[in-house]
Design an enzyme around this catalytic site. Sequence first.
Site, PDB file in Angstrom:
ATOM      1  N   ASP A 141       0.827  -1.210   0.000  1.00 14.09           N
ATOM      2  CA  ASP A 141       0.000   0.000   0.000  1.00 14.09           C
ATOM      3  C   ASP A 141       0.862   1.262   0.000  1.00 14.09           C
ATOM      4  O   ASP A 141       2.081   1.223   0.277  1.00 14.09           O
ATOM      5  CB  ASP A 141      -0.895  -0.042   1.249  1.00 14.09           C
ATOM      6  N   ASP A 184     -10.571   2.060  -3.475  1.00 21.69           N
ATOM      7  CA  ASP A 184     -11.159   1.818  -2.156  1.00 21.69           C
ATOM      8  C   ASP A 184     -12.676   1.873  -2.219  1.00 21.69           C
ATOM      9  O   ASP A 184     -13.348   1.574  -1.235  1.00 21.69           O
ATOM     10  CB  ASP A 184     -10.655   2.861  -1.154  1.00 21.69           C
TER      11      ASP A 184
HETATM   12  C1  DGJ Z   1      -5.829   1.891   1.718  1.00 24.19           C
HETATM   13  C2  DGJ Z   1      -6.168   0.628   0.984  1.00 24.19           C
HETATM   14  O1  DGJ Z   1      -6.606   0.916  -0.302  1.00 24.19           O
HETATM   15  C3  DGJ Z   1      -7.191  -0.140   1.784  1.00 24.19           C
HETATM   16  O2  DGJ Z   1      -7.608  -1.274   1.080  1.00 24.19           O
HETATM   17  C4  DGJ Z   1      -6.594  -0.509   3.103  1.00 24.19           C
HETATM   18  O3  DGJ Z   1      -5.520  -1.381   2.897  1.00 24.19           O
HETATM   19  C5  DGJ Z   1      -6.141   0.741   3.840  1.00 24.19           C
HETATM   20  N1  DGJ Z   1      -5.305   1.563   3.026  1.00 24.19           N
HETATM   21  C6  DGJ Z   1      -5.411   0.395   5.098  1.00 24.19           C
HETATM   22  O4  DGJ Z   1      -4.863   1.466   5.712  1.00 24.19           O
END
Ligand code: DGJ
Length: 727
Positions: free
Chosen positions: A477, A547
């Site tokens: 991430d 997301d």
């Molecule tokens: C952003 C990601 O896109 C999410 O899926 C998740 O992993 C969060 N960060 C966690 O902080």
Amino acid sequence: MGILIDKEVQMFHLKGKESSYIFHVDNHGHLLHDYYGKGIKKIPKNWLNSTVSRQWSPIPYEKELDYALDSALLECPVTGHDDFGIPMIEAQFNQGDRSIVLTYEDYELVHGKPSLTGLPHSYGGIEEAQTLSITMVDKLRKIRVELNYCLFEDSDILTRWTKIFNDSENEIFLDSVQSGGLDLKGSNYEMLQLSGAWGRERHVVTRELVQGQQSIDSNRGASSHEHNPFIALTSKDITEEHGEVFAFNLVYSGNFSGTVEVNEHDRTRLTMGISPRDFRWKLRSGEEFCAPELIMTYSSKGLGLMSRNYHDFYNNHLIRGVYKKAYRPILINNWEVTYFDFDHQSIVDIASSASDLGIGVFVLDDGWFGKRDDDTTSLGDWVVNEEKLQGGLKALAGGVLDHGMKFGLWFEPEMISRDSDLYRKHPEWVLRIPDRDPVEVRYQFTLDLSREDVCDYIIKSLSDILASSSIEYVKWDMNRYMTDVYSRLLDKHSQMETAHRYILGLYRVMETLVTNFPNILFEGCAGGGGRFDPGILYYMPQIWTSDNTDAIERLKIQFGTSIVYPPSAISCHVSDVPNHQVGRVTPLKTRGDVAMFGNFGYELDMAKIPKEDIFEVKRQISFYNKHWKLLQYGTLYRLTSWDNRKIVAWSKVSKDKKEAIVTVVKLLAMPNSHDIILKIKGLDPDSIYMLDGGLEAIGGDVLSEVGLLLPHLDDFESHQYYIKCED
Ligand code: DGJ
């Protein structure tokens, strides 16, 4: 097909499967572009007579008053001497001057695709690709420019990259080195871009060209949610199946720009490369600089073919490793299930109920390390939080393995929390301006990956964890953009190199880890889809798309993403309702059908869903596992446009055209509505197909030309057809 060179007239014809790209050297040694488009046999030099001078044209050769370059089609436009258009290269020399004059020196033709040191790149063997390198020089300033063109046999993919060598005794400052571009006669085109924001990434946006510059860029340190490093110039009648497209996608994950400029004489010029804003590279005597690769394709049969050109190319010539073309397992991720609130037992329970349903991988998301119970602490401290996960990762991975599942883990390696042991120890490892407090985003700073020691720390700390237990999947991430871009280790004249050096550092870290852990499935992520680009795909075969997990919102995001990127790269999860991002309630079936657009997974607590949903989940898993080849690697046809307000539909067709899956999703239903007919593309018109295993046999020509009458669907309902050829 292949690269054809007419040495006598110094003409180069890059002949793809159905396209031609042609340029030549003129009498003054300038490299003039002749043609890019549908395949042709040959064209006379300067057929479009582009070197005519006009009022106010700079006349570079005093005896040739009718020769000028300011409206000519150029292969490598530069600045300051004979053309006012947007340049591919800008530099400052030791007397402070900025003007460049490039003339042709030589060419080299080799079989295969060379690699680009330190940068992600496409690859192809000697049977698959041919590479033409043209050397241009500025004799006065002693710089050498290598324009590289790689043609992939049997395709319409052409890639370009540019290298600059400093053969002078002095330092040169490079202010812009664009990877490539295209000059076209006329401006009767639309510009198509993939733009948006967090939670609504890569929506298709189009605009008409007008005189002046129209551009997209990112100066955020990542390719970004806001603009993807992709532009298509299309004819105005463009549809999925008809119309002309010239497309450009940059293999780079950092600051980029793509500019389309229409000049006063209706010349359209596109350039794409590292963003020149905040970029300045000191090139010392004897050094070279290589700009990232640009992947171009041409389609005379609409956007659909353009996308399929990219999909096949990325699956065959960009994505690497054991997961290339292999089954991508169905996973469950705990993020939308627990956020930071979990412990050993709750995680094992989630894994256990998922494994009962046949899910293959459990991924533990954010919150397992340091003291992280929310997003305020611990990034950088990659040590398991044993208070939360009693027994540590080993016990947890073991617990997951005991249920017959693989174990995956989340990292955010490029970041550091203010409240972390790493920050207390190494505040100088952060991108920060001297004497100014750096800006926080999500309580975190960006590590300075332009530094070797920082990259080494990341490699070591991640490697230790990956080697410590059975981790078979990593979600990588990245949750903030760069600000305060300044590196302590660079001198004050080199600060504008920091952002690019960061990306080079990131690529080194990724290359080391994917090489040392070849069996781990790596998934890219950046707060959803903030870094969905071919650079990341070179290291990680799939990327978390957004997301935003709402099925209806995802239709636009996934369609937009598929304009360039193959379904096998697009990760999609079924999540809970009401949806956490938009509050919408959609049927579980629709959520499943939409997530089957790409790599399939769940962010749902299976122990808490109603009984009837269990049957549906089981059905989805068995359907996906049965048809994974078709769903992950089948040829994609978008059957409706991205802005259709009634339904959205697509199909995946097997390479041999013997089977297909068609998915239709209803948007808002209307009372007393009209019939909707859907034409299924990509099938063999001469074959007979069975629909949904039913008794009715129907010709491929009927499905494609007459179409299917869709059943009535309510708001957000979906329908999936399985179509198989009768043998
Ligand atoms: C952003 C990601 O896109 C999410 O899926 C998740 O992993 C969060 N960060 C966690 O902080």
